[in-house]
Design an enzyme around this catalytic site. Sequence first.
Site, PDB file in Angstrom:
ATOM      1  N   ALA A   9      52.031 117.199  57.513  1.00  0.00           N
ATOM      2  CA  ALA A   9      51.497 116.365  56.433  1.00  0.00           C
ATOM      3  C   ALA A   9      50.288 115.554  56.893  1.00  0.00           C
ATOM      4  O   ALA A   9      50.059 114.451  56.436  1.00  0.00           O
ATOM      5  CB  ALA A   9      52.586 115.415  55.934  1.00  0.00           C
ATOM      6  N   ARG A  15      40.064 118.944  48.764  1.00  0.00           N
ATOM      7  CA  ARG A  15      39.838 119.475  47.411  1.00  0.00           C
ATOM      8  C   ARG A  15      40.500 118.635  46.310  1.00  0.00           C
ATOM      9  O   ARG A  15      40.243 118.847  45.140  1.00  0.00           O
ATOM     10  CB  ARG A  15      40.292 120.941  47.344  1.00  0.00           C
ATOM     11  CG  ARG A  15      39.290 121.888  47.973  1.00  0.00           C
ATOM     12  CD  ARG A  15      39.853 123.282  48.110  1.00  0.00           C
ATOM     13  NE  ARG A  15      40.783 123.378  49.239  1.00  0.00           N
ATOM     14  CZ  ARG A  15      41.570 124.430  49.475  1.00  0.00           C
ATOM     15  NH1 ARG A  15      41.547 125.455  48.647  1.00  0.00           N
ATOM     16  NH2 ARG A  15      42.359 124.446  50.517  1.00  0.00           N
ATOM     17  N   LYS A  22      46.653 113.506  50.334  1.00  0.00           N
ATOM     18  CA  LYS A  22      47.206 114.547  49.465  1.00  0.00           C
ATOM     19  C   LYS A  22      48.716 114.454  49.300  1.00  0.00           C
ATOM     20  O   LYS A  22      49.226 114.547  48.179  1.00  0.00           O
ATOM     21  CB  LYS A  22      46.833 115.942  50.003  1.00  0.00           C
ATOM     22  CG  LYS A  22      47.461 117.060  49.196  1.00  0.00           C
ATOM     23  CD  LYS A  22      46.758 118.386  49.356  1.00  0.00           C
ATOM     24  CE  LYS A  22      47.141 119.099  50.616  1.00  0.00           C
ATOM     25  NZ  LYS A  22      46.599 120.478  50.631  1.00  0.00           N
ATOM     26  N   GLN A  73      49.080 112.901  64.386  1.00  0.00           N
ATOM     27  CA  GLN A  73      48.090 113.909  64.793  1.00  0.00           C
ATOM     28  C   GLN A  73      46.738 113.310  64.401  1.00  0.00           C
ATOM     29  O   GLN A  73      46.330 113.401  63.248  1.00  0.00           O
ATOM     30  CB  GLN A  73      48.335 115.232  64.054  1.00  0.00           C
ATOM     31  CG  GLN A  73      47.418 116.345  64.523  1.00  0.00           C
ATOM     32  CD  GLN A  73      47.370 117.519  63.564  1.00  0.00           C
ATOM     33  OE1 GLN A  73      47.631 117.388  62.371  1.00  0.00           O
ATOM     34  NE2 GLN A  73      47.000 118.690  64.080  1.00  0.00           N
ATOM     35  N   GLY A  78      44.492 121.959  63.309  1.00  0.00           N
ATOM     36  CA  GLY A  78      45.155 123.181  62.850  1.00  0.00           C
ATOM     37  C   GLY A  78      46.664 123.029  62.802  1.00  0.00           C
ATOM     38  O   GLY A  78      47.230 122.101  63.390  1.00  0.00           O
ATOM     39  N   ASP A 102      52.533 120.016  51.510  1.00  0.00           N
ATOM     40  CA  ASP A 102      51.869 120.405  50.267  1.00  0.00           C
ATOM     41  C   ASP A 102      52.490 121.649  49.629  1.00  0.00           C
ATOM     42  O   ASP A 102      51.888 122.292  48.776  1.00  0.00           O
ATOM     43  CB  ASP A 102      50.355 120.586  50.481  1.00  0.00           C
ATOM     44  CG  ASP A 102      50.014 121.715  51.435  1.00  0.00           C
ATOM     45  OD1 ASP A 102      50.929 122.266  52.070  1.00  0.00           O
ATOM     46  OD2 ASP A 102      48.815 122.049  51.548  1.00  0.00           O
ATOM     47  N   ALA A 420      63.045  79.492   6.942  1.00  0.00           N
ATOM     48  CA  ALA A 420      61.832  80.235   7.315  1.00  0.00           C
ATOM     49  C   ALA A 420      60.706  79.273   7.667  1.00  0.00           C
ATOM     50  O   ALA A 420      60.598  78.200   7.096  1.00  0.00           O
ATOM     51  CB  ALA A 420      61.413  81.147   6.167  1.00  0.00           C
TER      52      ALA A 420
HETATM   53  C1  UD1 Z   1      48.297 127.709  55.753  1.00  0.00           C
HETATM   54  C2  UD1 Z   1      48.581 128.962  56.573  1.00  0.00           C
HETATM   55  C3  UD1 Z   1      48.392 130.185  55.679  1.00  0.00           C
HETATM   56  C4  UD1 Z   1      49.284 130.076  54.448  1.00  0.00           C
HETATM   57  C5  UD1 Z   1      49.045 128.751  53.740  1.00  0.00           C
HETATM   58  C6  UD1 Z   1      50.090 128.578  52.656  1.00  0.00           C
HETATM   59  C7  UD1 Z   1      47.932 128.541  58.878  1.00  0.00           C
HETATM   60  C8  UD1 Z   1      46.907 128.723  59.902  1.00  0.00           C
HETATM   61  N1  UD1 Z   1      47.688 129.042  57.683  1.00  0.00           N
HETATM   62  O1  UD1 Z   1      46.928 127.757  55.382  1.00  0.00           O
HETATM   63  O2  UD1 Z   1      48.718 131.365  56.402  1.00  0.00           O
HETATM   64  O3  UD1 Z   1      49.018 131.155  53.572  1.00  0.00           O
HETATM   65  O4  UD1 Z   1      49.173 127.652  54.639  1.00  0.00           O
HETATM   66  O5  UD1 Z   1      49.900 127.399  51.908  1.00  0.00           O
HETATM   67  O6  UD1 Z   1      48.973 127.967  59.152  1.00  0.00           O
HETATM   68  N2  UD1 Z   1      48.156 120.357  58.545  1.00  0.00           N
HETATM   69  C9  UD1 Z   1      48.350 119.396  59.483  1.00  0.00           C
HETATM   70  N3  UD1 Z   1      47.488 119.327  60.540  1.00  0.00           N
HETATM   71  C10 UD1 Z   1      46.468 120.178  60.687  1.00  0.00           C
HETATM   72  C11 UD1 Z   1      46.262 121.177  59.705  1.00  0.00           C
HETATM   73  C12 UD1 Z   1      47.130 121.252  58.644  1.00  0.00           C
HETATM   74  O7  UD1 Z   1      49.289 118.587  59.391  1.00  0.00           O
HETATM   75  O8  UD1 Z   1      45.739 120.038  61.680  1.00  0.00           O
HETATM   76  C13 UD1 Z   1      49.085 120.437  57.412  1.00  0.00           C
HETATM   77  C14 UD1 Z   1      48.412 120.191  56.083  1.00  0.00           C
HETATM   78  O9  UD1 Z   1      48.457 118.825  55.760  1.00  0.00           O
HETATM   79  C15 UD1 Z   1      49.246 121.010  55.132  1.00  0.00           C
HETATM   80  C16 UD1 Z   1      49.746 122.166  55.981  1.00  0.00           C
HETATM   81  O10 UD1 Z   1      49.612 121.737  57.335  1.00  0.00           O
HETATM   82  O11 UD1 Z   1      50.369 120.311  54.664  1.00  0.00           O
HETATM   83  C17 UD1 Z   1      48.957 123.452  55.754  1.00  0.00           C
HETATM   84  O12 UD1 Z   1      47.608 123.217  56.112  1.00  0.00           O
HETATM   85  P1  UD1 Z   1      46.394 123.790  55.283  1.00  0.00           P
HETATM   86  O13 UD1 Z   1      45.146 123.349  55.919  1.00  0.00           O
HETATM   87  O14 UD1 Z   1      46.595 123.488  53.865  1.00  0.00           O
HETATM   88  O15 UD1 Z   1      46.592 125.336  55.589  1.00  0.00           O
HETATM   89  P2  UD1 Z   1      46.126 126.546  54.701  1.00  0.00           P
HETATM   90  O16 UD1 Z   1      44.698 126.798  54.951  1.00  0.00           O
HETATM   91  O17 UD1 Z   1      46.572 126.353  53.315  1.00  0.00           O
HETATM   92 CA    CA Z   2      47.426 124.537  52.019  1.00  0.00          CA
END
Ligand code: UD1
Ligand code: CA
Length: 466
Positions: A9, A15, A22, A73, A78, A102, A420
């Site tokens: 999270a 977006r 979010k 974090q 990633g 999310d 009244a």
């Molecule tokens: C990720 C998956 C993708 C999948 C998609 C589904 C990876 C590399 N990709 O992509 O395969 O189809 O979810 O919704 O895992 N987050 C962190 N720290 C970070 C990055 C992300 O906590 O450094 C959290 C975000 O807040 C979010 C979740 O991880 O809750 C997913 O991250 P997001 O960047 O939305 O990944 P997607 O590109 O959607």
């Molecule tokens: Ca996502």
Amino acid sequence: MPLTVIVLAAGQGKRMNSALPKVLQPLAGKPMLAHALDAARALEPARIHVVHGHGAEQVRAAFPDPDLEWCLQSQQLGTGHAVLQALPRVPDDHQVLILCGDVPLVSPRTLTRLVTGADRGVALLTAELADPRGYGRVVRDEHGEVVRVVEEKDASDDERRINEVNTGLLATSAAHLRRWLGRLTNDNAQGEYYLTDIVAFAVSEGVGVEGVLVDDADEVLGINDRAQLALAERTLQRRRAAALMAAGVTLADPERIDVRGELIVGRDVFIDVGAVFEGRVELGDGVRVGPYAVIRDSRLGPGCVVHPHCVMQDVVAGPNCEIGPFARLRPGVELAERVKVGNFVEMKKAVIGEGSKVNHLTYVGDATVGRRVNVGAGTITCNYDGANKHRTVIGDGAFIGSGVMLVAPVEVGPDATIGAGSTITKNAPAGQLTVARSRQTTVEGWQRPRKQPKGGEGGPPDTGGH
Ligand code: UD1
Ligand code: CA
């Protein structure tokens, strides 16, 4: 094996175009993250770690829940990097379930399937989507075995044609994760440490990877923008409407009800269009809720009728009360049996006895009203002297005429009648008529002033105002 849940999270959710992180965007009346946490809790895990980063303090403050452990974090490098922040605190013999803040609509049943699927090594929750755009794709070999996950930005044209997507949710053991996450690199299109790369590592080590296909793709809707947020909201509301109907409620239109909390219902409840329920609301058998009611944290006894356009919060109503249309009941209103609260009536901290009627255009605040009392139109309990609030007490059977000002603190005795237009500043005795207004007089021979004719013939006399 004991279970640890890690919820990701930390992302900003660019977006969303919002000042709010979010995972705090509201969904059915609570932050999006709360939904994923509730699903996790249903599995009774040993621990829940939340990886947070963007808006860290705000996110933590929104969840004072003692069962959560927070991992910061500070840079979002990633999903793999995110899991790595929590992993040092997870014992080797734990099973780990990774959820995304999310992806809020996932059911405990699906999560249980996923955890069970990880018995072989790794279980990846997947979905088949007609439009897989934006998701990582699940690549399988000629035997149908999962071999890796490729992110859309790194995928070839052929891979982009795959309809089976990664939902972002997976389960495996802590020991496996520790080994694989250490080997991640960010040598990819987004320069991120992808959690999804562990799938290929598992395959190369001969560790089984199970692709667990979700039954209902709605459960794994990922929310990245407000259109997806709205879609998730409708999906959830539709589920709730279906559950209400199954419980014996008639909905005028299941597409036009919003339950932003918990709605507990008796049988044969009828709910008209546009009703919004917030917090914990209980409706007894046979309650009818009219169109466009907003009801929060309230309990309505059997047979109550709420006419259109009422707003109420922290209200307890006994059986067979009638409320509205256009009534506003603020916190602390208690209605006994068969109380009538009519149109354009506002109440707060008011206890109203059995069979009493407050039918029109009235304010009753900080008041105790007995049984069988009739409060006439336009009456006001003047409860506030500019500094303090004071109580009004009205005894059983009293009759308050229209347009009465009850200047609190003040008491009206049982069976008293108030004329009244009275302004009551002293207690009014039981059983008697009290009138407090200037006497009506008629001035004999009085004549209306006339406008002086303007020189000349002039037109007809001016009968209007000024
Ligand atoms: C990720 C998956 C993708 C999948 C998609 C589904 C990876 C590399 N990709 O992509 O395969 O189809 O979810 O919704 O895992 N987050 C962190 N720290 C970070 C990055 C992300 O906590 O450094 C959290 C975000 O807040 C979010 C979740 O991880 O809750 C997913 O991250 P997001 O960047 O939305 O990944 P997607 O590109 O959607
Ligand atoms: Ca996502």
